[in-house]
Design a protein around this motif. Structure first.
Motif, PDB file in Angstrom:
ATOM      1  N   ILE A 126      48.361  45.066  48.979  1.00  0.00           N
ATOM      2  CA  ILE A 126      47.860  45.725  47.779  1.00  0.00           C
ATOM      3  C   ILE A 126      48.685  46.987  47.533  1.00  0.00           C
ATOM      4  O   ILE A 126      48.755  47.875  48.391  1.00  0.00           O
ATOM      5  CB  ILE A 126      46.374  46.116  47.913  1.00  0.00           C
ATOM      6  N   THR A 128      48.999  50.379  45.335  1.00  0.00           N
ATOM      7  CA  THR A 128      48.103  51.234  44.555  1.00  0.00           C
ATOM      8  C   THR A 128      48.854  52.431  43.996  1.00  0.00           C
ATOM      9  O   THR A 128      49.787  52.948  44.617  1.00  0.00           O
ATOM     10  CB  THR A 128      46.929  51.740  45.406  1.00  0.00           C
ATOM     11  N   LYS A 131      44.589  54.946  39.612  1.00  0.00           N
ATOM     12  CA  LYS A 131      43.436  54.052  39.706  1.00  0.00           C
ATOM     13  C   LYS A 131      43.834  52.580  39.625  1.00  0.00           C
ATOM     14  O   LYS A 131      42.980  51.696  39.558  1.00  0.00           O
ATOM     15  CB  LYS A 131      42.442  54.374  38.588  1.00  0.00           C
ATOM     16  N   GLU A 133      45.398  49.108  41.015  1.00  0.00           N
ATOM     17  CA  GLU A 133      45.646  48.302  42.206  1.00  0.00           C
ATOM     18  C   GLU A 133      46.336  47.013  41.779  1.00  0.00           C
ATOM     19  O   GLU A 133      45.953  46.399  40.784  1.00  0.00           O
ATOM     20  CB  GLU A 133      44.343  47.946  42.928  1.00  0.00           C
ATOM     21  N   ASN A 135      47.551  43.363  43.490  1.00  0.00           N
ATOM     22  CA  ASN A 135      47.630  42.447  44.618  1.00  0.00           C
ATOM     23  C   ASN A 135      48.944  41.670  44.512  1.00  0.00           C
ATOM     24  O   ASN A 135      49.120  40.841  43.621  1.00  0.00           O
ATOM     25  CB  ASN A 135      46.435  41.487  44.617  1.00  0.00           C
TER      26      ASN A 135
END
Length: 224
Positions: A126, A128, A131, A133, A135
């Motif tokens: 993941i 980041t 805010k 994210e 995958n």
């Protein structure tokens, strides 16, 4: 998803490319082993569909090449050589699946999906930022846990940017990430994808921005 199709028959390659593209798959076509080796060294692919009978040799030799450069990519061998000894040879050489011609495109797609669903020993990665994210396994983007609805090319732009977050990504590198080898790219197409992505990130409150550097490229960074 990006797939490398190693197939020397033009009509077969064109038909497969068109069918796969309808399922949001970017297809890079390599008609020879030489071009296939160049393709895997220059671009990241999620899977390879590999013909055996190629103008410059047996496609199985590409499996040996992949091992020599430590690349682990799911490979489906697609060929008219469908006897049991041929299938055993292909699987023993490192192929993940073997599909004999003639075949149904739907079956090929199902086998590709099955390969990509196989569990990995590595936990999902993941990325980041703010805010946001992303995958990197499933290629899903979320802001505060809410999924972003992004078309394929915008998603590919975001993936390329977040993999290099905080660093400038050259336009040429972004185009390679978003388009297949044979795609015709309009002069302002990339800028349009970036513009729409920028607005969606802003509307979702991701606290990140896609910053453009004139004549160079783009970078993804947290809002100041």
């Amino acid at each position: 998803m990006r797939l490398l199709l190693v197939e020397d028959e033009p009509q077969m390659a064109e038909a497969l490319s068109q069918a796969l593209t309808q399922f949001d798959i970017i297809v890079d076509h390599a008609p020879t082993l030489e071009i296939a080796r160049y393709a895997v060294s220059e671009q990241v692919h999620d899977a390879i569909v590999l013909d055996r009978q190629l103008p410059d040799g047996d496609g199985i030799s590409l499996l040996t090449y992949l091992r020599s450069i430590n690349l682990s990519i799911p490979v489906i061998v697609l060929t008219a050589l469908g006897s049991v000894p041929d299938r055993v040879t292909g699987l023993d050489m490192g192929a993940d699946d073997y599909l004999a011609k003639p075949f149904a495109v739907e079956e090929l797609l199902a086998r590709v999906r099955a390969l990509l669903r196989r569990p990995s020993a590595i936990a999902p990665l993941i990325a980041t930022l703010g805010k946001l994210e992303f995958n990197l396994d499933s290629r899903e983007a979320r802001v505060d846990g809410v999924a972003l609805d992004l078309p394929r090319r915008e998603l590919l732009v975001l993936e390329a940017l977040i993999r290099r977050q905080g660093r400038t990504v050259l336009r040429s590198a972004l185009e390679e990430a978003v388009y297949g080898f044979d795609d015709e790219i309009q002069s302002n197409a990339l800028d349009s994808h970036v513009s729409r992505l920028r607005k969606k990130l802003s509307d979702a409150g991701a606290d990140v921005e896609v910053h453009g550097i004139r004549g160079v490229g783009y970078l993804l960074r947290c809002l100041p």
